[in-house]
Design a protein around this motif. Structure first.
Motif, PDB file in Angstrom:
ATOM      1  N   ALA A   1       3.854   6.002  -5.793  1.00 56.86           N
ATOM      2  CA  ALA A   1       3.975   5.630  -7.041  1.00 56.86           C
ATOM      3  C   ALA A   1       3.416   6.946  -8.018  1.00 56.86           C
ATOM      4  O   ALA A   1       4.021   7.703  -8.656  1.00 56.86           O
ATOM      5  CB  ALA A   1       3.724   4.582  -7.750  1.00 56.86           C
ATOM      6  N   PRO A   2       2.109   6.966  -7.906  1.00 54.37           N
ATOM      7  CA  PRO A   2       1.204   8.039  -8.795  1.00 54.37           C
ATOM      8  C   PRO A   2       1.837   9.420  -8.310  1.00 54.37           C
ATOM      9  O   PRO A   2       1.315  10.394  -9.018  1.00 54.37           O
ATOM     10  CB  PRO A   2      -0.075   7.709  -8.451  1.00 54.37           C
ATOM     11  CG  PRO A   2      -0.107   7.029  -7.175  1.00 54.37           C
ATOM     12  CD  PRO A   2       1.110   6.529  -6.935  1.00 54.37           C
ATOM     13  N   ARG A   3       2.092   9.876  -7.021  1.00 50.73           N
ATOM     14  CA  ARG A   3       2.545  11.193  -6.708  1.00 50.73           C
ATOM     15  C   ARG A   3       4.073  11.452  -7.016  1.00 50.73           C
ATOM     16  O   ARG A   3       4.327  12.616  -6.935  1.00 50.73           O
ATOM     17  CB  ARG A   3       2.464  11.289  -5.181  1.00 50.73           C
ATOM     18  CG  ARG A   3       1.036  11.158  -4.896  1.00 50.73           C
ATOM     19  CD  ARG A   3       0.909  10.794  -3.307  1.00 50.73           C
ATOM     20  NE  ARG A   3      -0.563  10.779  -3.072  1.00 50.73           N
ATOM     21  CZ  ARG A   3      -1.325   9.951  -3.139  1.00 50.73           C
ATOM     22  NH1 ARG A   3      -1.147   8.745  -3.757  1.00 50.73           N
ATOM     23  NH2 ARG A   3      -2.673  10.312  -2.754  1.00 50.73           N
ATOM     24  N   LEU A   4       4.951  10.708  -7.712  1.00 55.98           N
ATOM     25  CA  LEU A   4       6.164  11.127  -8.163  1.00 55.98           C
ATOM     26  C   LEU A   4       6.125  11.551  -9.463  1.00 55.98           C
ATOM     27  O   LEU A   4       5.409  11.252 -10.294  1.00 55.98           O
ATOM     28  CB  LEU A   4       6.826   9.656  -8.101  1.00 55.98           C
ATOM     29  CG  LEU A   4       7.130   8.954  -6.619  1.00 55.98           C
ATOM     30  CD1 LEU A   4       7.970   7.973  -6.952  1.00 55.98           C
ATOM     31  CD2 LEU A   4       7.777  10.057  -5.844  1.00 55.98           C
ATOM     32  N   ARG A   5       7.148  12.530  -9.587  1.00 58.20           N
ATOM     33  CA  ARG A   5       7.180  13.270 -10.888  1.00 58.20           C
ATOM     34  C   ARG A   5       8.604  12.994 -11.350  1.00 58.20           C
ATOM     35  O   ARG A   5       9.691  13.107 -10.527  1.00 58.20           O
ATOM     36  CB  ARG A   5       6.735  14.702 -10.795  1.00 58.20           C
ATOM     37  CG  ARG A   5       5.438  14.986 -10.215  1.00 58.20           C
ATOM     38  CD  ARG A   5       4.503  14.774 -11.282  1.00 58.20           C
ATOM     39  NE  ARG A   5       2.935  14.843 -10.869  1.00 58.20           N
ATOM     40  CZ  ARG A   5       2.239  13.700 -10.466  1.00 58.20           C
ATOM     41  NH1 ARG A   5       2.801  12.623 -10.466  1.00 58.20           N
ATOM     42  NH2 ARG A   5       1.059  14.151 -10.092  1.00 58.20           N
ATOM     43  N   PRO A   6       9.012  13.120 -12.742  1.00 56.63           N
ATOM     44  CA  PRO A   6      10.042  13.031 -13.323  1.00 56.63           C
ATOM     45  C   PRO A   6      11.041  14.285 -12.898  1.00 56.63           C
ATOM     46  O   PRO A   6      12.446  14.031 -13.245  1.00 56.63           O
ATOM     47  CB  PRO A   6       9.825  12.997 -14.971  1.00 56.63           C
ATOM     48  CG  PRO A   6       8.498  13.108 -15.012  1.00 56.63           C
ATOM     49  CD  PRO A   6       7.807  13.327 -13.660  1.00 56.63           C
ATOM     50  N   THR A   7      10.612  15.213 -12.416  1.00 56.32           N
ATOM     51  CA  THR A   7      11.418  16.244 -12.103  1.00 56.32           C
ATOM     52  C   THR A   7      11.730  16.240 -10.656  1.00 56.32           C
ATOM     53  O   THR A   7      12.642  17.194 -10.180  1.00 56.32           O
ATOM     54  CB  THR A   7      10.542  17.812 -12.492  1.00 56.32           C
ATOM     55  OG1 THR A   7       9.566  17.597 -11.651  1.00 56.32           O
ATOM     56  CG2 THR A   7      10.266  17.841 -13.669  1.00 56.32           C
TER      57      THR A   7
ATOM     58  N   PRO B   1       0.732  -1.158  -0.020  1.00 56.22           N
ATOM     59  CA  PRO B   1      -0.055   0.112   0.003  1.00 56.22           C
ATOM     60  C   PRO B   1       0.866   1.252  -0.150  1.00 56.22           C
ATOM     61  O   PRO B   1       0.462   2.115  -0.637  1.00 56.22           O
ATOM     62  CB  PRO B   1      -0.745  -0.094   1.277  1.00 56.22           C
ATOM     63  CG  PRO B   1      -1.036  -1.549   1.479  1.00 56.22           C
ATOM     64  CD  PRO B   1       0.242  -2.288   1.133  1.00 56.22           C
ATOM     65  N   SER B   2       1.871   1.350   0.607  1.00 58.70           N
ATOM     66  CA  SER B   2       3.018   2.467   0.559  1.00 58.70           C
ATOM     67  C   SER B   2       3.341   2.857  -0.549  1.00 58.70           C
ATOM     68  O   SER B   2       3.309   3.759  -1.463  1.00 58.70           O
ATOM     69  CB  SER B   2       4.104   2.274   1.453  1.00 58.70           C
ATOM     70  OG  SER B   2       3.801   2.206   2.870  1.00 58.70           O
ATOM     71  N   ILE B   3       3.851   1.704  -1.678  1.00 61.79           N
ATOM     72  CA  ILE B   3       4.215   1.659  -2.887  1.00 61.79           C
ATOM     73  C   ILE B   3       3.031   2.217  -3.581  1.00 61.79           C
ATOM     74  O   ILE B   3       3.243   3.442  -4.399  1.00 61.79           O
ATOM     75  CB  ILE B   3       4.762   0.510  -3.406  1.00 61.79           C
ATOM     76  CG1 ILE B   3       6.081  -0.030  -2.597  1.00 61.79           C
ATOM     77  CG2 ILE B   3       5.282   0.520  -4.944  1.00 61.79           C
ATOM     78  CD1 ILE B   3       6.476  -1.545  -2.720  1.00 61.79           C
TER      79      ILE B   3
ATOM     80  N   ALA C   1      13.896   4.988 -11.573  1.00 62.70           N
ATOM     81  CA  ALA C   1      13.011   4.860 -12.608  1.00 62.70           C
ATOM     82  C   ALA C   1      11.914   5.948 -12.733  1.00 62.70           C
ATOM     83  O   ALA C   1      11.292   6.171 -13.907  1.00 62.70           O
ATOM     84  CB  ALA C   1      12.422   3.611 -12.691  1.00 62.70           C
ATOM     85  N   ARG C   2      11.793   6.694 -11.787  1.00 59.66           N
ATOM     86  CA  ARG C   2      10.645   7.480 -11.651  1.00 59.66           C
ATOM     87  C   ARG C   2      10.922   8.955 -11.605  1.00 59.66           C
ATOM     88  O   ARG C   2      10.034   9.998 -11.473  1.00 59.66           O
ATOM     89  CB  ARG C   2       9.702   7.080 -10.470  1.00 59.66           C
ATOM     90  CG  ARG C   2       8.938   5.881 -10.725  1.00 59.66           C
ATOM     91  CD  ARG C   2       8.551   5.150  -9.658  1.00 59.66           C
ATOM     92  NE  ARG C   2       7.816   3.866 -10.049  1.00 59.66           N
ATOM     93  CZ  ARG C   2       8.402   2.792 -10.505  1.00 59.66           C
ATOM     94  NH1 ARG C   2       9.483   2.696 -10.466  1.00 59.66           N
ATOM     95  NH2 ARG C   2       7.538   1.936 -10.778  1.00 59.66           N
TER      96      ARG C   2
END
Length: 133
Positions: free
Chosen positions: A54-60, A48-50, A77-78
């Motif tokens: 995951a959807p909150r990470l940005r390439p910047t 659940p933590s992952i 990778a993210r």
């Protein structure tokens, strides 16, 4: 939940569409490494933590992590940049092989305080700081 229903639920979770197979839990147990259902590295965190991160990470984004490993590859990778600080020399040597270009892997001693203080040497430009070391 009745004991019978609990057993059925447990058995169904091993099915091809069950949760533990979808998350990669079975692969992780079989291969003794943190990986998802497709064999890609994942952090040593709860599923659940992952799923939350995951959807909150940005390439910047920039990440600093204490403790390197499968999570280092997952973050890399993210996000734009990962600085990972490891205190175990043998683990550092193992993890250092074939890291992506956006990863800086550091080895610092846990005995002299340089490990704990390493994040302060890089300014305040981190979007995420992970402590898993």
């Amino acid at each position: 939940m009745s004991p019978w229903k609990q057993r059925v639920t447990t058995l169904l979770s091993f099915a091809s569409d069950g949760y533990i197979r979808k998350t990669g839990w079975l692969r992780t147990i079989r291969h003794q490494t943190c990986e998802d259902a497709d064999g890609r590295p994942i952090p040593w965190m709860t599923y659940p933590s992952i799923a939350f991160l995951a959807p909150r990470l940005r390439p910047t984004m920039n990440v600093f992590e204490y403790g390197a490993g499968a999570s280092t590859r997952w973050w890399a990778a993210r996000v734009q940049r990962v600085i990972s600080c490891e205190h175990d020399a043998q683990w550092y040597a193992k993890v250092a092989n074939d890291l992506p270009d956006n990863v800086t892997l550091l080895h610092r001693s846990i005995d002299d305080g340089s490990y704990a203080g390493e994040v302060a040497n890089h300014g305040s430009g981190f979007d995420v700081v992970v402590i898993d070391g």
